[in-house]
Scaffold this active site. Structure first.
Site, PDB file in Angstrom:
ATOM      1  N   ARG A   1       0.857  -1.196   0.000  1.00  0.00           N
ATOM      2  CA  ARG A   1       0.000   0.000   0.000  1.00  0.00           C
ATOM      3  C   ARG A   1       0.880   1.228   0.000  1.00  0.00           C
ATOM      4  O   ARG A   1       1.870   1.279   0.742  1.00  0.00           O
ATOM      5  CB  ARG A   1      -0.878   0.044   1.265  1.00  0.00           C
ATOM      6  CG  ARG A   1      -2.016  -0.921   1.270  1.00  0.00           C
ATOM      7  CD  ARG A   1      -2.545  -1.084   2.677  1.00  0.00           C
ATOM      8  NE  ARG A   1      -1.473  -1.504   3.592  1.00  0.00           N
ATOM      9  CZ  ARG A   1      -1.570  -1.517   4.909  1.00  0.00           C
ATOM     10  NH1 ARG A   1      -2.687  -1.130   5.490  1.00  0.00           N
ATOM     11  NH2 ARG A   1      -0.553  -1.902   5.663  1.00  0.00           N
ATOM     12  N   GLU A   2       0.521   2.204  -0.798  1.00  0.00           N
ATOM     13  CA  GLU A   2       1.287   3.452  -0.768  1.00  0.00           C
ATOM     14  C   GLU A   2       1.198   4.037   0.630  1.00  0.00           C
ATOM     15  O   GLU A   2       0.142   4.025   1.256  1.00  0.00           O
ATOM     16  CB  GLU A   2       0.717   4.457  -1.781  1.00  0.00           C
ATOM     17  CG  GLU A   2       1.153   4.131  -3.175  1.00  0.00           C
ATOM     18  CD  GLU A   2       0.761   5.204  -4.160  1.00  0.00           C
ATOM     19  OE1 GLU A   2       0.834   6.406  -3.823  1.00  0.00           O
ATOM     20  OE2 GLU A   2       0.377   4.829  -5.274  1.00  0.00           O
TER      21      GLU A   2
ATOM     22  N   CYS B   1      -4.319   1.953  -8.132  1.00  0.00           N
ATOM     23  CA  CYS B   1      -4.455   0.490  -8.223  1.00  0.00           C
ATOM     24  C   CYS B   1      -5.898   0.000  -8.281  1.00  0.00           C
ATOM     25  O   CYS B   1      -6.291  -0.682  -9.230  1.00  0.00           O
ATOM     26  CB  CYS B   1      -3.755  -0.153  -7.038  1.00  0.00           C
ATOM     27  SG  CYS B   1      -2.042   0.365  -6.891  1.00  0.00           S
TER      28      CYS B   1
END
Ligand code: UGA
Length: 441
Positions: free
Chosen positions: A156-157, A262
């Site tokens: 996850r960013e 995403c």
């Protein structure tokens, strides 16, 4: 553990995190990118993305000589006894025409390194690619002595380093089991559950996971709407369902719709590949439609908050990135909501702690500022669109003096409504009970 010589092609957030983390596990890693300026910055330890822990890992890798940066895939693969044993593909696979993944970057790299890869090398695809890409890559490579493995990332960013080093699972897929085992062994030190499977299954795991997360969020956003209709409180409802271990507490926060680089891309891409084989997936389509509806619902809330018409109304936006802790604006629901507000004539000003006021060409309809007080000045409504924790501790008393109308639409249920009420703000949240919480009897 075997120390491997690894080439990572593509130094975006996936490639850079993968390279720096593999180096921290003891491997010798060369990361490549086509952007010469980016490579030059990386060679000096300057990390061009906002990702906690990454600058430290890059600095450590550079200092230990386990991490290098070069321009171009060929340079990363290297030659002779120093040539890479494993090559990771971490290039972008953006949404192409009609929602399908655009694989031109993957294909370009494969064509470039085709004849350079040493015998026995393993090519690992980490980019999110449609089912069948490993097989197609193997065909394009036309190198029976080089195995192609699918090893999707689940980063996850904003917590990519943490996710890499503490993964829920490692998924490795290849029709040749020894190659799959060799890739799995790169992560041995992490001690994570490992799923060894065929390439197509590994590729599908990634889509199945991201689409499930998207569905979960659309579901929770719908439940939040239902809460508004019934006077229930979504925080209590999600807490109540989340204790069921089959559901879990994670990923249950309602918001202005899900976004980022995403989830939208992967839901569209899976629908696209389904359509290509004549497979109907109404559940997934409904998740996307629900997301669009959610963004329109946020606009309705702002319209109501300013008294029925947005035309000519000054609206101050707090948060523009697709989630907090990142500077990423790609497919941000905040920007979609902003565009819809602008289309109804709202006069928009926005502030985001991760986005400089000088970011060029963001949108013509949105003025940026690096001062949250300016967002409030003369605003008919303030709208929280990203869950940056610092918004909770803004000087709300001062903001109350500056706004034209004391109303906040909190699309992230972030703010402490009691604190704001005390300085005269009305807070309109998502799926929250309109009255204060019940006191225990
Ligand atoms: C997502 C997945 O979570 C990762 O597992 C995956 O590896 C990654 O995509 C990828 O494919 O590379 P990311 O795009 O960084 O990660 O963002 P998320 O943290 O999943 O958030 C996506 C969106 O959902 C954001 O707009 C966020 O604000 C929203 N969200 C998330 C909510 O509205 N509520 C939540 O409870 C959680």
């Amino acid at each position: 553990m075997f120390v491997r010589r690894i080439a990572v092609v593509g130094s975006g957030y996936v490639g850079l995190t993968t390279g720096a983390c593999l180096a921290s596990l003891g491997h010798r890693v060369v990361c490549a990118d086509v952007d010469e300026a980016k490579v030059a910055r990386l060679c000096t330890g300057e990390v061009p993305i906002l990702e906690p822990g990454l600058p430290e890992l890059v600095a450590q890798g550079l200092a230990a000589g386990r991490l290098r940066f070069v321009v171009g895939a060929a340079a990363a693969v290297g030659q002779g006894p120093e040539a890479a044993e494993v090559m990771f593909l971490c290039v972008p696979t953006p949404m192409g025409a009609g929602g399908a993944a655009d694989l031109s970057a993957v294909e370009a790299v494969v064509t470039e390194v085709r004849t350079l890869l040493p015998a026995g090398c393993v090519v690992v695809n980490k980019s999110t690619v449609p089912v069948g890409t490993a097989a197609r890559t193997a065909q394009l490579l036309a190198r029976p002595d080089v195995a192609v493995v699918s090893n999707p990332e689940f980063l996850r960013e904003g917590s990519a380093v943490e996710d890499f080093l503490n993964p829920d699972r490692i998924v490795v897929g290849c029709d040749a089991q020894d190659a799959a085992e060799r890739v799995a062994a790169l992560y041995a030190r992490l001690g994570a559950p490992t799923v060894l499977t065929d390439a197509a299954s590994a590729e599908l795991v990634k889509y199945a996971a991201n689409c499930f997360l998207a569905m979960k969020l659309s579901y929770v956003n719908t439940i939040a709407e239902l809460c508004e209709r019934f006077g229930a409180d979504v925080l209590d409802v999600t807490e109540g369902i989340g204790y069921d271990r089959r559901i879990g507490q994670a990923f249950l926060q309602p918001g202005p719709g899900w976004g980022g680089s995403c989830l939208p891309k992967d839901t569209h891409a899976l629908l696209q590949v389904c359509a290509a084989v004549g497979f109907d997936f109404p559940l997934l389509q409904a998740s996307l439609d629900t997301n669009t509806r959610q963004q329109h619902r946020m606009v309705e809330k702002v319209r109501d908050a300013v008294g029925g018409s947005l035309a000519g109304q000054r609206v101050g936006l707090l948060g523009l990135t697709f989630k907090a802790g990142t500077d990423d604006l790609r497919d941000s629901p905040a920007l979609t909501v902003a565009a819809l507000l602008a289309a109804e004539g709202a006069d928009l000003i926005g502030y985001d702690p991760g986005v400089p006021a000088a970011v060029p060409g963001l949108t013509d309809d949105l003025q940026l500022t690096d001062d949250p007080l300016k967002v409030a000045s003369g605003a008919a409504a303030l709208v929280v669109l990203t869950e940056w924790p610092e918004f909770r501790s803004l000087d709300w008393g001062r903001l109350a003096e500056l706004v034209e109308r004391r109303v906040v639409v909190d699309t992230r249920n972030l703010l402490d409504a009691d604190v704001l009420r005390r300085v005269g703000f009305e807070v309109r949240s998502i799926g929250r009970r309109p009255t204060p919480a019940l006191t225990p009897s």
